[in-house]
Write a protein that holds these residues in place. Sequence first.
Motif, PDB file in Angstrom:
ATOM      1  N   ALA A   1       0.845  -1.192   0.000  1.00  0.00           N
ATOM      2  CA  ALA A   1       0.000   0.000   0.000  1.00  0.00           C
ATOM      3  C   ALA A   1       0.881   1.242   0.000  1.00  0.00           C
ATOM      4  N   ILE A   2       0.601   2.159  -0.914  1.00  0.00           N
ATOM      5  CA  ILE A   2       1.392   3.381  -0.994  1.00  0.00           C
ATOM      6  C   ILE A   2       0.761   4.457  -0.118  1.00  0.00           C
ATOM      7  N   ARG A   3       1.579   5.063   0.725  1.00  0.00           N
ATOM      8  CA  ARG A   3       1.115   6.165   1.579  1.00  0.00           C
ATOM      9  C   ARG A   3       1.948   7.401   1.270  1.00  0.00           C
ATOM     10  N   ILE A   4       1.261   8.497   0.965  1.00  0.00           N
ATOM     11  CA  ILE A   4       1.964   9.749   0.678  1.00  0.00           C
ATOM     12  C   ILE A   4       1.793  10.660   1.887  1.00  0.00           C
ATOM     13  N   GLU A   5       2.871  10.842   2.654  1.00  0.00           N
ATOM     14  CA  GLU A   5       2.756  11.658   3.861  1.00  0.00           C
ATOM     15  C   GLU A   5       3.760  12.803   3.904  1.00  0.00           C
ATOM     16  N   ALA A   6       5.065  12.480   3.828  1.00  0.00           N
ATOM     17  CA  ALA A   6       6.082  13.532   3.895  1.00  0.00           C
ATOM     18  C   ALA A   6       5.938  14.459   2.692  1.00  0.00           C
ATOM     19  N   PRO A   7       6.296  15.748   2.860  1.00  0.00           N
ATOM     20  CA  PRO A   7       6.203  16.670   1.720  1.00  0.00           C
ATOM     21  C   PRO A   7       7.042  16.213   0.526  1.00  0.00           C
ATOM     22  N   GLU A   8       8.173  15.554   0.800  1.00  0.00           N
ATOM     23  CA  GLU A   8       9.027  15.091  -0.300  1.00  0.00           C
ATOM     24  C   GLU A   8       8.377  13.934  -1.050  1.00  0.00           C
ATOM     25  N   GLU A   9       7.597  13.129  -0.320  1.00  0.00           N
ATOM     26  CA  GLU A   9       6.866  12.043  -0.995  1.00  0.00           C
ATOM     27  C   GLU A   9       5.781  12.643  -1.884  1.00  0.00           C
ATOM     28  N   ARG A  10       5.155  13.660  -1.338  1.00  0.00           N
ATOM     29  CA  ARG A  10       4.079  14.308  -2.089  1.00  0.00           C
ATOM     30  C   ARG A  10       4.613  14.965  -3.362  1.00  0.00           C
ATOM     31  N   ALA A  11       5.755  15.633  -3.234  1.00  0.00           N
ATOM     32  CA  ALA A  11       6.330  16.307  -4.403  1.00  0.00           C
ATOM     33  C   ALA A  11       6.719  15.283  -5.471  1.00  0.00           C
ATOM     34  N   LEU A  12       7.264  14.163  -5.013  1.00  0.00           N
ATOM     35  CA  LEU A  12       7.657  13.119  -5.954  1.00  0.00           C
ATOM     36  C   LEU A  12       6.412  12.516  -6.630  1.00  0.00           C
ATOM     37  N   ALA A  13       5.381  12.258  -5.840  1.00  0.00           N
ATOM     38  CA  ALA A  13       4.142  11.685  -6.382  1.00  0.00           C
ATOM     39  C   ALA A  13       3.554  12.608  -7.449  1.00  0.00           C
ATOM     40  N   ARG A  14       3.517  13.868  -7.124  1.00  0.00           N
ATOM     41  CA  ARG A  14       2.953  14.866  -8.041  1.00  0.00           C
ATOM     42  C   ARG A  14       3.708  14.866  -9.374  1.00  0.00           C
ATOM     43  N   GLN A  15       5.035  14.786  -9.267  1.00  0.00           N
ATOM     44  CA  GLN A  15       5.854  14.781 -10.483  1.00  0.00           C
ATOM     45  C   GLN A  15       5.583  13.520 -11.314  1.00  0.00           C
TER      46      GLN A  15
END
Length: 586
Positions: A495-509
């Motif tokens: 299961a993928i969890r997006i929590e840290a801001p760096e994870e979020r930025a990477l996910a968005r990209q």
Amino acid sequence: MLHPVLESRLRAALTAVLPDADLSSVQVRPTGDPKLGDYQANAVMSLAKEKRMNPRQLAAEVVAKLDLTDLCEGVEVAGPGFLNFRIRSSAYEAVLQAALRGEHLFVDRATAPRTVVVDFSSPNVAKPMHVGHIRSTVLGDALSRTLRVLGHRVETDNHIGDWGTQFGMLLIGWKTLLDREALERDAIAELERLYKSVNAACDADPAARERAKAELVKLQAGDAENLSIWKEMIRLSQVQFDTIYGRLGVKFDHTLGESFYNPWLGPVVQDLANLGVARDSDGAKAVFSDGSIPPKEDPFKIQRDGEWLDAPLLVQKSDGGFNYATTDLATLEYRLKTWAPSEILYVTDGRQQGHFRQVFAAFKLWQPEAAARVRLVHVWFGSILGEDGKPFKTRSGDTVKLADLLDEAEERALAVVREKRPDLPAAEQAEIARVVGLGAIKYQDLLPNRQSDYVFSWDKMLALQGNTAPYLQYQYTRAAKLVRDGGFDPASGAAIRIEAPEERALARQLVNFGIVLAAVAEECRPNYLCNYLYDLAGHSSRFYEACPVLKSEEPLRSSRLALCHLTAAVLKQGLGCLGIGVSEKM
Ligand code: ARG
């Protein structure tokens, strides 16, 4: 993907507020600055202008009708009426999860695939491919690959120059000066030598020029001996072209050279003349302006001393011979009849802009209905310069042969690999050097805006830091190694969890990969993809710094490994679209 869903919900809301509005240009795009939100739409502003409404008020009404609670944390009206969407982590997670299941790699494949013909590389027979051919070959290949990944049908066609006046001289050279041993050793070099020496003789002696012309006329009339020599010259050239294409990993679906269109040239000119599109011009035949557009935009007009003069397109010379443009008109007709493409891309240098403007306009005069069904694009590019700012040459002032350039790229890359990875066996070092060296040359060529000139620099292109192929290839290797070291199995259902801001930025990209590919195809600009991949690599580095992967506890560890896996996959696919390979070790 997220943006098509946002778009359709926005359309629905707009229709609810403005039932009769034209919504064809409604678009949702990533914001330049994530602080503003993740996606943005400016449709409200243009619609408000059209309807003479207050844009902020219209925006507020539209937002009230927008139902996006499942996808967005909020929608803000900003500035004069931009809509900014802030995506929920759960929405990113759902897209990433689908990618992990292998349902997509952040690209929506075309639901209505187009057929696109890509005309690129197109070297001339009996001349070595040189540095000037890199751009056409690499750009055309990158566009073809990108279009295919988007789900379009692509016909790649190498329009080689295998017909023309140079063959008169080459035939004389072959018959009188040929060195068979040299031909065995390096056929194109020998053909080039023949051409140069006969050309010099022709410059000095008009009789020699007449003899060359006579050989050409014999060839064109189908003389058996001349035809067989000509065929041999093409075959020998093609062997060398194919070697280079093999090294570059470039494939053509068709190699229909100029000579292929020979039988149609006469009929094309006849047809143009019958229709009144072409007429006599000092004994030659040419296509003139029909005067339907202002002279400033008319490709058949030029301005001299404040006056607009005719600049017709020649389709038949006064001696009866045909022109480069005649072949292009016949080629265009053939392609439309054979593949019915909705688009044809011509990838050549900027000096042919006038030629293609005229050919496209002449075709429109000749076959207006067929012309209306196809988008013709001259994808032109600038020059490669040396460090001195002049056209890139060897030290002795010759043009740089492509084969030598590729050799040097691999050699230089090998020196770096040997230094960084002395532990690897020689064969592995050589393979890495091949992928890195060729990648470096291609990437350096694709990174600048194609219409700019760029300075060829070994040091820059091979640098391991900065916006280069080796840097991106290294970032791939790094992500792929983490996935391997972590023993991660994408099929495990992590299961993928997006929590840290760096994870979020990477996910968005990651999620925006497909938008970038679509823009590359739309504007024929692979540099968008280069910059996207460089940004992706930056986001992944910041993610590794801030978020331990292998040392995290489950379920965080698998979630982060999944992000590494998807990052590696997009880097590989993105570089693949550019015709650049990756290596598991570096
Ligand atoms: N052989 C030409 C050259 O070397 C390029 C051909 C481009 N394609 C075309 N359809 N004209 O300049």
